[in-house]
Scaffold this motif. Structure first.
Motif, PDB file in Angstrom:
ATOM      1  N   GLU A 154       0.822  -1.221   0.000  1.00 37.13           N
ATOM      2  CA  GLU A 154       0.000   0.000   0.000  1.00 37.13           C
ATOM      3  C   GLU A 154       0.850   1.263   0.000  1.00 37.13           C
ATOM      4  N   PRO A 155       1.858   1.366   0.893  1.00 38.66           N
ATOM      5  CA  PRO A 155       2.661   2.593   0.896  1.00 38.66           C
ATOM      6  C   PRO A 155       3.366   2.834  -0.443  1.00 38.66           C
ATOM      7  N   MET A 156       3.879   1.769  -1.043  1.00 40.65           N
ATOM      8  CA  MET A 156       4.544   1.906  -2.339  1.00 40.65           C
ATOM      9  C   MET A 156       3.538   2.308  -3.402  1.00 40.65           C
ATOM     10  N   ALA A 157       2.380   1.682  -3.389  1.00 38.51           N
ATOM     11  CA  ALA A 157       1.339   2.014  -4.358  1.00 38.51           C
ATOM     12  C   ALA A 157       0.944   3.482  -4.232  1.00 38.51           C
ATOM     13  N   ASP A 158       0.816   3.960  -3.024  1.00 38.80           N
ATOM     14  CA  ASP A 158       0.450   5.355  -2.807  1.00 38.80           C
ATOM     15  C   ASP A 158       1.521   6.297  -3.359  1.00 38.80           C
ATOM     16  N   ARG A 159       2.780   5.954  -3.153  1.00 40.18           N
ATOM     17  CA  ARG A 159       3.871   6.793  -3.686  1.00 40.18           C
ATOM     18  C   ARG A 159       3.874   6.808  -5.208  1.00 40.18           C
ATOM     19  N   ILE A 160       3.573   5.658  -5.802  1.00 41.30           N
ATOM     20  CA  ILE A 160       3.522   5.580  -7.268  1.00 41.30           C
ATOM     21  C   ILE A 160       2.396   6.450  -7.799  1.00 41.30           C
ATOM     22  N   VAL A 161       1.247   6.397  -7.146  1.00 46.22           N
ATOM     23  CA  VAL A 161       0.112   7.221  -7.580  1.00 46.22           C
ATOM     24  C   VAL A 161       0.430   8.701  -7.381  1.00 46.22           C
ATOM     25  N   GLN A 162       1.069   9.048  -6.291  1.00 47.31           N
ATOM     26  CA  GLN A 162       1.468  10.450  -6.082  1.00 47.31           C
ATOM     27  C   GLN A 162       2.395  10.921  -7.201  1.00 47.31           C
ATOM     28  N   GLU A 163       3.344  10.090  -7.580  1.00 47.72           N
ATOM     29  CA  GLU A 163       4.264  10.449  -8.659  1.00 47.72           C
ATOM     30  C   GLU A 163       3.519  10.556  -9.991  1.00 47.72           C
ATOM     31  N   THR A 164       2.552   9.682 -10.203  1.00 49.51           N
ATOM     32  CA  THR A 164       1.748   9.737 -11.429  1.00 49.51           C
ATOM     33  C   THR A 164       1.027  11.075 -11.520  1.00 49.51           C
ATOM     34  N   TYR A 165       0.372  11.464 -10.436  1.00 45.39           N
ATOM     35  CA  TYR A 165      -0.339  12.745 -10.436  1.00 45.39           C
ATOM     36  C   TYR A 165       0.633  13.925 -10.490  1.00 45.39           C
ATOM     37  N   ARG A 166       1.793  13.807  -9.908  1.00 47.47           N
ATOM     38  CA  ARG A 166       2.782  14.887 -10.001  1.00 47.47           C
ATOM     39  C   ARG A 166       3.136  15.127 -11.466  1.00 47.47           C
ATOM     40  N   ARG A 167       3.330  14.037 -12.209  1.00 50.73           N
ATOM     41  CA  ARG A 167       3.652  14.163 -13.629  1.00 50.73           C
ATOM     42  C   ARG A 167       2.474  14.766 -14.413  1.00 50.73           C
ATOM     43  N   TRP A 168       1.246  14.402 -14.041  1.00 50.20           N
ATOM     44  CA  TRP A 168       0.063  14.959 -14.701  1.00 50.20           C
ATOM     45  C   TRP A 168       0.004  16.470 -14.499  1.00 50.20           C
ATOM     46  N   TYR A 169       0.175  16.905 -13.258  1.00 49.28           N
ATOM     47  CA  TYR A 169       0.075  18.333 -12.958  1.00 49.28           C
ATOM     48  C   TYR A 169       1.303  19.113 -13.411  1.00 49.28           C
ATOM     49  N   ALA A 170       2.375  18.419 -13.756  1.00 52.63           N
ATOM     50  CA  ALA A 170       3.550  19.090 -14.320  1.00 52.63           C
ATOM     51  C   ALA A 170       3.335  19.447 -15.793  1.00 52.63           C
ATOM     52  N   LEU A 171       2.345  18.803 -16.425  1.00 55.07           N
ATOM     53  CA  LEU A 171       2.033  19.129 -17.817  1.00 55.07           C
ATOM     54  C   LEU A 171       1.398  20.518 -17.880  1.00 55.07           C
ATOM     55  N   ASP A 172       1.653  21.228 -18.968  1.00 59.21           N
ATOM     56  CA  ASP A 172       0.955  22.504 -19.115  1.00 59.21           C
ATOM     57  C   ASP A 172      -0.413  22.249 -19.756  1.00 59.21           C
ATOM     58  N   ASP A 173      -1.234  23.292 -19.829  1.00 55.49           N
ATOM     59  CA  ASP A 173      -2.599  23.145 -20.339  1.00 55.49           C
ATOM     60  C   ASP A 173      -2.637  22.599 -21.762  1.00 55.49           C
ATOM     61  N   GLU A 174      -1.704  23.027 -22.594  1.00 53.58           N
ATOM     62  CA  GLU A 174      -1.663  22.537 -23.984  1.00 53.58           C
ATOM     63  C   GLU A 174      -1.359  21.049 -24.031  1.00 53.58           C
ATOM     64  N   GLU A 175      -0.404  20.606 -23.220  1.00 54.27           N
ATOM     65  CA  GLU A 175      -0.055  19.183 -23.194  1.00 54.27           C
ATOM     66  C   GLU A 175      -1.242  18.348 -22.709  1.00 54.27           C
ATOM     67  N   ARG A 176      -1.924  18.827 -21.670  1.00 51.92           N
ATOM     68  CA  ARG A 176      -3.076  18.103 -21.156  1.00 51.92           C
ATOM     69  C   ARG A 176      -4.231  18.091 -22.151  1.00 51.92           C
ATOM     70  N   ALA A 177      -4.374  19.173 -22.914  1.00 47.38           N
ATOM     71  CA  ALA A 177      -5.491  19.291 -23.859  1.00 47.38           C
ATOM     72  C   ALA A 177      -5.434  18.234 -24.962  1.00 47.38           C
ATOM     73  N   VAL A 178      -4.240  17.779 -25.330  1.00 44.20           N
ATOM     74  CA  VAL A 178      -4.127  16.781 -26.404  1.00 44.20           C
ATOM     75  C   VAL A 178      -4.336  15.353 -25.899  1.00 44.20           C
ATOM     76  N   ILE A 179      -4.437  15.178 -24.608  1.00 43.82           N
ATOM     77  CA  ILE A 179      -4.684  13.855 -24.034  1.00 43.82           C
ATOM     78  C   ILE A 179      -6.192  13.636 -24.033  1.00 43.82           C
ATOM     79  N   THR A 180      -6.647  12.777 -24.928  1.00 39.49           N
ATOM     80  CA  THR A 180      -8.087  12.589 -25.101  1.00 39.49           C
ATOM     81  C   THR A 180      -8.718  11.707 -24.023  1.00 39.49           C
ATOM     82  N   VAL A 181      -7.936  10.796 -23.461  1.00 39.70           N
ATOM     83  CA  VAL A 181      -8.448   9.908 -22.412  1.00 39.70           C
ATOM     84  C   VAL A 181      -7.464   9.975 -21.226  1.00 39.70           C
TER      85      VAL A 181
END
Length: 86
Positions: free
Chosen positions: A30-57
């Motif tokens: 669980e702790p490792m899974a939580d850290r992986i998810v945190q890193e996943t979301y960190r990468r998502w929020y590091a994208l700018d609006d244009e980068e996120r806009a091209v991600i359809t799903v």
């Protein structure tokens, strides 16, 4: 602060649970899974609006990134996100 509808909140929690399940399946911790998810979301929020806009799903993008992080951690047992061997 922007309001989040109950539907949107439920979707976000479902998405997070999905990512946790992927990481749990690969690491069994669980702790490792939580850290992986945190890193996943960190990468998502590091994208700018244009980068996120091209991600359809977004869920597919997040799933791919979470899986990639898991594979990176399994391939390199160096300290960092996981602090050693999984």
């Amino acid at each position: 602060m922007a309001e989040v509808s109950a539907g949107t909140l439920a979707e976000m929690l479902n998405e997070r649970r999905h990512l946790i399940e992927i990481a749990l399946w690969m690491f069994g911790s669980e702790p490792m899974a939580d850290r992986i998810v945190q890193e996943t979301y960190r990468r998502w929020y590091a994208l700018d609006d244009e980068e996120r806009a091209v991600i359809t799903v977004p869920r597919a993008w997040l799933t791919k990134v979470a899986g990639g992080i898991c594979l990176e951690l399994l391939a390199t047992p160096a300290p960092g996100l996981h602090g050693g061997a999984p």
